[in-house]
Design an enzyme around this catalytic site. Structure first.
Site, PDB file in Angstrom:
ATOM      1  N   ASP A 179       0.907  -1.146   0.000  1.00 14.33           N
ATOM      2  CA  ASP A 179       0.000   0.000   0.000  1.00 14.33           C
ATOM      3  C   ASP A 179       0.942   1.189   0.000  1.00 14.33           C
ATOM      4  OD1 ASP A 179      -1.364   2.304   0.973  1.00 14.33           O
ATOM      5  OD2 ASP A 179      -3.005   1.008   1.580  1.00 14.33           O
ATOM      6  N   HIS A 180       1.055   1.873  -1.138  1.00 16.06           N
ATOM      7  CA  HIS A 180       2.158   2.840  -1.244  1.00 16.06           C
ATOM      8  C   HIS A 180       2.020   3.997  -0.253  1.00 16.06           C
ATOM      9  CE1 HIS A 180      -0.531   5.066  -3.972  1.00 16.06           C
ATOM     10  NE2 HIS A 180       0.250   6.105  -3.799  1.00 16.06           N
ATOM     11  N   HIS A 242      -5.828   2.799   1.279  1.00 17.02           N
ATOM     12  CA  HIS A 242      -5.039   3.922   1.811  1.00 17.02           C
ATOM     13  C   HIS A 242      -5.721   4.624   2.988  1.00 17.02           C
ATOM     14  CE1 HIS A 242      -2.970   3.091  -1.838  1.00 17.02           C
ATOM     15  NE2 HIS A 242      -3.731   3.826  -2.631  1.00 17.02           N
TER      16      HIS A 242
HETATM   17  O1  LIG Z   1      -3.642   3.785  -5.358  1.00 26.09           O
HETATM   18  C1  LIG Z   1      -3.981   4.813  -5.933  1.00 26.09           C
HETATM   19  O2  LIG Z   1      -3.446   5.973  -5.560  1.00 26.09           O
HETATM   20  C2  LIG Z   1      -3.435   7.087  -6.442  1.00 26.09           C
HETATM   21  C3  LIG Z   1      -3.141   8.311  -5.592  1.00 26.09           C
HETATM   22  O3  LIG Z   1      -1.857   8.169  -5.050  1.00 26.09           O
HETATM   23  P1  LIG Z   1      -1.042   9.462  -4.618  1.00 26.09           P
HETATM   24  O4  LIG Z   1       0.219   8.906  -4.062  1.00 26.09           O
HETATM   25  O5  LIG Z   1      -0.846  10.295  -5.849  1.00 26.09           O
HETATM   26  O6  LIG Z   1      -1.875  10.165  -3.610  1.00 26.09           O
HETATM   27  C4  LIG Z   1      -4.745   7.240  -7.176  1.00 26.09           C
HETATM   28  O7  LIG Z   1      -4.614   8.224  -8.186  1.00 26.09           O
HETATM   29  C5  LIG Z   1      -5.097   5.936  -7.833  1.00 26.09           C
HETATM   30  O8  LIG Z   1      -6.382   6.059  -8.440  1.00 26.09           O
HETATM   31  C6  LIG Z   1      -5.123   4.816  -6.835  1.00 26.09           C
HETATM   32  O9  LIG Z   1      -5.258   3.577  -7.521  1.00 26.09           O
END
Ligand SMILES: O=C1O[C@H](COP(=O)(O)O)[C@@H](O)[C@H](O)[C@H]1O
Ligand SMILES: NC(=O)C1=CN([C@@H]2O[C@H](COP(=O)(O)OP(=O)(O)OC[C@H]3O[C@@H](n4cnc5c(N)ncnc54)[C@H](OP(=O)(O)O)[C@@H]3O)[C@@H](O)[C@H]2O)C=CC1
Length: 491
Positions: A179-180, A242
């Site tokens: 989960d980045h 997230h």
């Molecule tokens: O996992 C996801 O995250 C992105 C948003 O990531 P961020 O690091 O730019 O806040 C989101 O655009 C995408 O739809 C989703 O799959």
């Protein structure tokens, strides 16, 4: 934990894809540049298209072209990369891969360690895991780890199926679910802010906190991902993973120790304590939205339903606002408000902890309203922490005025702050699974989310209901107003 420079042969399934090129290669490069990856590593890129090693290495060099470091030779870095045209259904390809991994292990003295990174659509995960096991690719000498990307299923049942398939070949402690957001610097900082400051931890409960607000807004629409997104929506794409991870980190009890198991145990307890809602209650706790046409930075924007791969009558939400209640001793009565959406006014992720008002306002007679104290954790675009206090006004009278204390990183600190994927790859290579998602967390979060998605699938919404470039539908404001609160403005 003492970290040694890891050794490994890494296989990236989906090596020609967007994630690999935009995130994984630059992250490996930064680890290499920063001395976190020794010369004892090799990467095998796997995908269908018939590239040569040279084509592949040119792609790697393109993906790191922005770095321009004088002391690193891009050819030297790229020489660690090898390409292997691959059909994930063909067992002979796994046998060849196994032999090639042995060869590279010897060449790079990689310690017999193997890391498999599945940067491909999740419907391939089960097949790949099963074939890796059946063809003996996981019978290596050193450690074996599997990294998988979200989405971890589409709902509780499919997540369980996926888990069962993967668990057939890999044990839970070998699986690293990415989960980045858990790799983002300020998300990792939540734990430090809470557990390393005597100022906050004693106040971190329902006696002193009025509500917590989490906003993760994007200005981009769904762009080229319409066909994926239309089957997913913001609830599955952002909230199930997230957002609920952020809620867990904000709400968990202090762990006994900072071990992966202790931390996960506390996060899982939060997910177990989420107040269950019935389908009939969903609209009292959650609001959905879908963007219409509008303008961002003076540019006209199309509506979600006009996007490529999107059903022109789509019922998919691109915005969710909601209220989680955590029914435990610490949080009883404290709403955790969340909102996330595409095509909103700003790209920002921010957490606001609003403290309760003082019992009386001694300065009311002097005409001053005392603002509540806020702790704002800015996750992106810039990292930082702001504390909102009240202090004396610069005049002859003893009156109160709101002031702020900021912690902002210097440009140099920002330059050296690792990217989320870089941090997570480094953790995985070093066997630290703290910032990865456990299967119990996946299961509990889907159980909660499934009720909302069922209610929303069963009943069509009056979409579109917010303009591109706005803060989402008006109902998202009402959700807080009904409780006597409002969304704090994102900085
Ligand atoms: O996992 C996801 O995250 C992105 C948003 O990531 P961020 O690091 O730019 O806040 C989101 O655009 C995408 O739809 C989703 O799959
Ligand atoms: N892109 C991103 O920013 C993010 C992506 N993810 C997740 O990461 C994963 C990958 O996403 P992304 O990189 O965007 O996807 P892409 O569609 O860009 O890449 C898919 C990759 O899979 C390969 N591939 C497809 N079918 C096969 C097959 N049968 N055998 C072997 N290789 C195959 C493709 O190569 P080829 O066509 O040559 O076979 C390509 O390398 C997905 O699970 C996604 O949800 C998660 C978060 C963010």
């Amino acid at each position: 934990m003492t970290l040694h420079t890891p050794k490994a042969v890494i296989v990236i399934f989906g090596a020609t894809g967007d994630l690999a090129n935009r995130k994984l290669y630059p992250s490996l490069y930064r680890l290499y540049r920063n001395g976190k990856l020794s010369e004892n590593f090799a990467v095998i890129g796997v995908a269908r298209r018939p590239l040569t090693n040279e084509d592949f290495r040119n792609n790697i060099k393109k993906s790191i072209a922005d770095f321009n470091d004088e002391h690193i030779n891009p050819d030297e870095f790229a020489s660690h990369f090898h390409y292997n045209p691959f059909d994930v259904q063909d067992l002979t390809h796994y046998q060849k891969l196994n032999a090639f991994m042995d060869e590279l292990d010897e060449k790079y003295d990689a310690g017999g360690n193997r890391l498999f990174y599945l940067a491909m659509a999740p419907n391939f995960f089960g097949t790949i895991a099963a074939n890796l096991k059946s063809e003996g690719v996981t019978n290596n000498q050193g450690w074996t780890r599997l990294v998988i990307e979200k989405p971890f299923g589409h709902n509780y049942d499919t997540a369980q199926q996926l888990n069962d398939q993967i668990r057939h070949a890999f044990s839970e402690d070998q699986i690293y679910r990415i989960d980045h957001y858990l790799g983002k610097e300020m998300i990792q900082n939540i734990e430090i802010v809470r557990f390393a400051n005597a100022l906050f931890e004693p106040l971190w409960n329902n006696q002193y906190i009025a509500n917590i607000q989490i906003t993760s807004s994007e200005t981009l629409g769904v762009e080229e991902r319409g066909s994926y997104y239309d089957k997913s929506g913001a609830l599955r794409d952002m909230v199930q993973n997230h957002i609920l991870q952020m809620v867990s980190l904000l709400a968990m009890e202090p762990p006994a120790k900072l071990t992966p198991d202790d931390i996960r145990y506390e996060k899982i307890k939060v997910l177990r304590s989420l107040r269950p809602i019935s389908e009939a209650d969903v609209n009292n706790y959650f609001v959905r939205g879908q963007y219409d046409r509008g303008e961002i930075d003076g540019e006209p924007m199309n509506a979600y339903r006009e996007g490529n791969g999107v059903d022109p009558e789509s019922n998919t939400e691109t915005f969710v606002a909601g209220k989680f209640m955590i029914d435990n001793f610490r949080w009883a009565g404290v709403p955790f408000y969340i909102r996330t959406g595409k095509r909103m006014a700003k790209k920002a992720t921010e957490i606001v902890v609003q403290f309760k008002d003082l019992p009386i306002n001694l300065y009311a007679g002097k005409g001053d309203t005392i603002d509540p104290n806020l702790l704002v954790i800015r996750v992106q675009p810039e990292d930082g922490i702001t504390l909102h206090l009240n202090a004396k006004k610069g005049d002859y009278d003893t009156t109160s005025t709101p002031i702020t204390m900021h912690y902002d990183k210097s440009a140099v600190e920002n330059e050296y702050t690792p990217e989320a994927y870089e941090t997570l790859l480094n953790d995985c290579l070093n066997g630290d699974s703290t910032n990865f998602v456990h299967s119990d967390e996946v299961a509990l979060s889907w159980k909660y989310i499934d009720i909302i998605s069922k209610a929303w699938t069963d009943k069509k919404a009056a979409f579109p209901n917010y303009t591109s470039g706005s803060n989402g539908p008006r109902e998202a404001d009402k959700l807080l107003e009904n409780d006597g609160f409002y969304w704090w403005t994102i900085q």
